[in-house]
Scaffold this motif. Sequence first.
Motif, PDB file in Angstrom:
ATOM      1  N   ASN A 145      -4.782 -33.744  33.520  1.00  0.00           N
ATOM      2  CA  ASN A 145      -3.684 -34.583  33.032  1.00  0.00           C
ATOM      3  C   ASN A 145      -3.122 -35.429  34.167  1.00  0.00           C
ATOM      4  OD1 ASN A 145      -1.818 -33.031  34.524  1.00  0.00           O
ATOM      5  ND2 ASN A 145      -1.250 -31.765  32.770  1.00  0.00           N
ATOM      6  N   HIS A 153      -0.438 -35.294  35.740  1.00  0.00           N
ATOM      7  CA  HIS A 153       0.306 -34.555  36.759  1.00  0.00           C
ATOM      8  C   HIS A 153      -0.608 -33.718  37.649  1.00  0.00           C
ATOM      9  CE1 HIS A 153       4.019 -35.717  34.765  1.00  0.00           C
ATOM     10  NE2 HIS A 153       3.520 -35.300  33.630  1.00  0.00           N
ATOM     11  N   TRP A 180       5.512 -31.407  23.727  1.00  0.00           N
ATOM     12  CA  TRP A 180       5.716 -31.581  25.166  1.00  0.00           C
ATOM     13  C   TRP A 180       6.358 -32.937  25.459  1.00  0.00           C
ATOM     14  CZ3 TRP A 180       4.452 -35.018  28.935  1.00  0.00           C
ATOM     15  CH2 TRP A 180       4.567 -34.590  30.265  1.00  0.00           C
ATOM     16  N   CYS A 193       9.930 -33.599  27.188  1.00  0.00           N
ATOM     17  CA  CYS A 193       9.976 -34.417  28.399  1.00  0.00           C
ATOM     18  C   CYS A 193      10.983 -35.549  28.254  1.00  0.00           C
ATOM     19  CB  CYS A 193       8.588 -34.964  28.700  1.00  0.00           C
ATOM     20  SG  CYS A 193       8.466 -35.928  30.222  1.00  0.00           S
ATOM     21  N   CYS A 217      12.580 -34.875  32.511  1.00  0.00           N
ATOM     22  CA  CYS A 217      11.753 -34.324  33.572  1.00  0.00           C
ATOM     23  C   CYS A 217      10.579 -33.576  32.938  1.00  0.00           C
ATOM     24  CB  CYS A 217      12.546 -33.391  34.495  1.00  0.00           C
ATOM     25  SG  CYS A 217      13.341 -32.018  33.657  1.00  0.00           S
ATOM     26  N   ARG A 218       9.648 -33.172  33.762  1.00  0.00           N
ATOM     27  CA  ARG A 218       8.418 -32.546  33.262  1.00  0.00           C
ATOM     28  C   ARG A 218       8.692 -31.107  32.792  1.00  0.00           C
ATOM     29  NH1 ARG A 218       3.253 -30.905  36.999  1.00  0.00           N
ATOM     30  NH2 ARG A 218       1.921 -30.073  35.343  1.00  0.00           N
ATOM     31  N   VAL A 276      12.502 -26.392  32.070  1.00  0.00           N
ATOM     32  CA  VAL A 276      12.595 -27.607  32.870  1.00  0.00           C
ATOM     33  C   VAL A 276      13.377 -27.307  34.138  1.00  0.00           C
ATOM     34  CG1 VAL A 276      12.369 -29.190  30.926  1.00  0.00           C
ATOM     35  CG2 VAL A 276      14.627 -28.354  31.544  1.00  0.00           C
TER      36      VAL A 276
END
Length: 404
Positions: free
Chosen positions: A105, A107, A299, A303, A308-309, A372
């Motif tokens: 992905n 990230h 997801w 997010c 934030c992730r 998170v």
Amino acid sequence: MFSHRVLKSVASSTFRAFSQHGKAPDMADGNAHLLVTNVRNRLRQIVGASTNWKDHQQALAERILLSKHLANSQEELPAKTMKESEIEVHLPLGTQRSVREKYLNVHNSVRFGRILEDLDSIAVLICYSHTWNKELERSPLSIVTALVDKIDMRRNIIYPDCDIKFTGHVTWVGKTSIEAKMHMTQFHDGAYTPVLDATFVMVARDPENKRAAFVNPLKLESPEEEKIFQQGEINKKRPCSSTHSTQKRLAFGVGFFPKAIWMEDAKLKGLEICHPQERNIFNRIFGGFLMRKAYELGWANACAFAGCRPMLVAVDDIMFRKPVEIGSLLMLSSQVCYTEEHHVQVRVHTEVLDPLTRQHDTTNVFHFTFQVEKPVPAVVPQSYGESMLYLDGKRHFDETMKSQ
């Protein structure tokens, strides 16, 4: 001849080389093992499914003939042990770069939606291992996913360049249903470390997937297996939170919650056209594909909501209520239904629309718990329906926290 000391040094160097690059020694070239990429091919061989969409009608006609091999009662079938259904499946992310690309992905981590697809296929293969009749070339059973009871994350980080191993076996059997537990580990820093535990419940149907079919009973061989089986009995009797109703109504507003957001403003929707490419071995949409799409939408919503992730903590109570036919329009709707400090609870509802009849049918309801890095605002319901979603979300969150 090499001395014992030299051979030991060579072996140690080889192990360090694998460790440094996330390559597990048991996945080295020349070692025989079942790969994730081969699981669905193995399933097609077991049931005699077609590899080409244009041939699926002929394959179905051939499978219907297998109905004569179905048992009339469970007593006709030999008992199987847990060991007979044990399988080990490898995902060579550290060994094969071509495989790694599919799972990567943005990230620089692993797409968890792909892992959900793999878990679903492996659970089906475990159940076929339990019910396999060596005297038949093909299985007359259609084994499909009924419920994802729980997926607990043991580690938030999944490395994209380290080999992964899935192991699992049957842990409970009813008349027509089977529970399979799986464990996922990843080779990192010279050893396999736990990543997640998953429990799937599968059901057996006839070759046309129209009525229930009997499965082999489970033979328990030790007190430990008795304990595992009893836990399966408990899981069976425990009602799914998603089907549990409540009559309590909430009556509060944003004023009670600083930095609160209305639930109406915490939604995200999507749509997928169900092409033949995403079909399973029974020529309906693959359950793992549905889970991947629901997870990715959930997801994305978490997010966008948190800014934030998010990291996945748990997945639970995924009920497969209705199969999804090829050609359907899959409509997905995600809702942040509960938050607490650094956690976001997301519910994803999926339904299919038949474009010809315009009929809507709910297929799945998914529940995801995310964590998170910063505190998130509260979500507040305005309507009775939203209040029920809020309470259900809190119930799922509380159950997840208890098991952590």
